[in-house]
Scaffold this active site. Sequence first.
Site, PDB file in Angstrom:
ATOM      1  N   HIS A 121       0.868  -1.162  -0.038  1.00 49.56           N
ATOM      2  CA  HIS A 121      -0.032  -0.203  -0.192  1.00 49.56           C
ATOM      3  C   HIS A 121       0.612   1.265  -0.072  1.00 49.56           C
ATOM      4  CE1 HIS A 121      -2.709   3.042   1.721  1.00 49.56           C
ATOM      5  NE2 HIS A 121      -3.770   2.204   1.344  1.00 49.56           N
ATOM      6  N   LYS A 224     -10.474  -2.010  10.505  1.00 49.74           N
ATOM      7  CA  LYS A 224     -10.595  -2.904   9.653  1.00 49.74           C
ATOM      8  C   LYS A 224     -11.044  -4.329  10.456  1.00 49.74           C
ATOM      9  CE  LYS A 224      -7.597  -0.969   6.395  1.00 49.74           C
ATOM     10  NZ  LYS A 224      -8.165  -0.551   5.114  1.00 49.74           N
ATOM     11  N   CYS A 362      -4.731   2.227  -3.725  1.00 49.75           N
ATOM     12  CA  CYS A 362      -3.590   2.893  -3.080  1.00 49.75           C
ATOM     13  C   CYS A 362      -2.408   1.909  -3.124  1.00 49.75           C
ATOM     14  CB  CYS A 362      -3.676   3.154  -1.689  1.00 49.75           C
ATOM     15  SG  CYS A 362      -4.883   4.669  -1.202  1.00 49.75           S
TER      16      CYS A 362
END
Length: 404
Positions: A121, A224, A362
């Site tokens: 990322h 998350k 990303c």
Amino acid sequence: MFKVENIRKDFPILSRQVNGKPLVYFDNAATSQTPQQVIDVIVNYYSNYNANIHRGVHALSQEATDLYEQARYKIQAHFNAKHAHEIIYTSGTTHGINLVANGFSALLKKGDEIIVSALEHHSNIVPWQMLCERTGANLKVIPMNQNGELEIKAFETLLNQNTKLVFVNHISNALGTINPIDHIIKKAHEVGAAVLVDGAQSSPHIKPDVQALDVDFYVVSAHKMCGPTGVGVLYGKEDWLNKLPPYQGGGEMIAEVTFEKTTYAALPHKFEAGTPNICGGIAFGAAIDYMNAVGFDAIAAYEHELLEYATNKLLEIEGLKIYGTSRHKTSVISFNLEGIHPYDVGTILDKLGVAVRTGHHCAQPIMDYFKIPGTVRASFAFYNTKSEIDILVEGVKKAKMMLS
């Protein structure tokens, strides 16, 4: 016994509609949904315990402090850190990575080498590029293959006595690949390098044991893991955290302040300047309690079932290509329809109530490797169902028919 119908009742948002259709939420790799049990903790905090922590002698401050520190102990136990003070509260994974990168600015010199993987990322690329610009260190990259896997032999050849740091995600957010971090950590330690693992995508699916992994730093985000946004943790080995200078100056991170000299607090407060996200930390602890009550073995088994079902169903669609075909992957499917831009597919799916992510996620270097502008990413959680996957598949078919 794992019963998804009962679990879904814990998540109020799953009962809403989008564009007149029942919500099908397949953007879990970006942010998971929050169960009522965690929402209740957040409401309870602001209703009954809202006060600044660590500094007050009054009852509210002491009660809030106790709840906040109890959550730290829950997080320590979950990740099996040796000490509670090795758990540093952050605003999320990105904050944790930047904290470590900033600290190593004082430890690296020109000619040192740091290694990052091609699957990262942007949050695990850009801070290290900035670190190299500040210190003169050189950034090396572990290459990937067409299956979306790291070339481990190439990684081993990159390692040498100049290697000081290695950074790799546990699981790729863009492809779902599960990286062999135990092997990576072992090899890096053989040349004396420290290792930071980005656990943002792994922590919702598996239960990492930081001591068994022998990892030096591990970073995660609560949002998350069925928790709130704006909070996460950095795990760091005590010795490393003591070596790193503070990331920010302010209240709470000090031992004594005079205009001539300031001394810093001990761990973990050395890295926790200012008023923290108190409610977020408490709610993160509640989210970990919730996920452990469901059970990570049960979560992994069920999500693997969803992954296999969705993969087989999607591959029946002519012209659909899946990116990231490692044998070791989690419940993420990135795909494209031949000749159709992923954004257009995502837009049509949204009209049908299906929430997916489109773009480069990303992770632009991955998209550049495959020579594509991006993908449609469907990411599944333990509260999703096969019937929802059927809705996704029919939506993709409809998008293909409309856009071809």
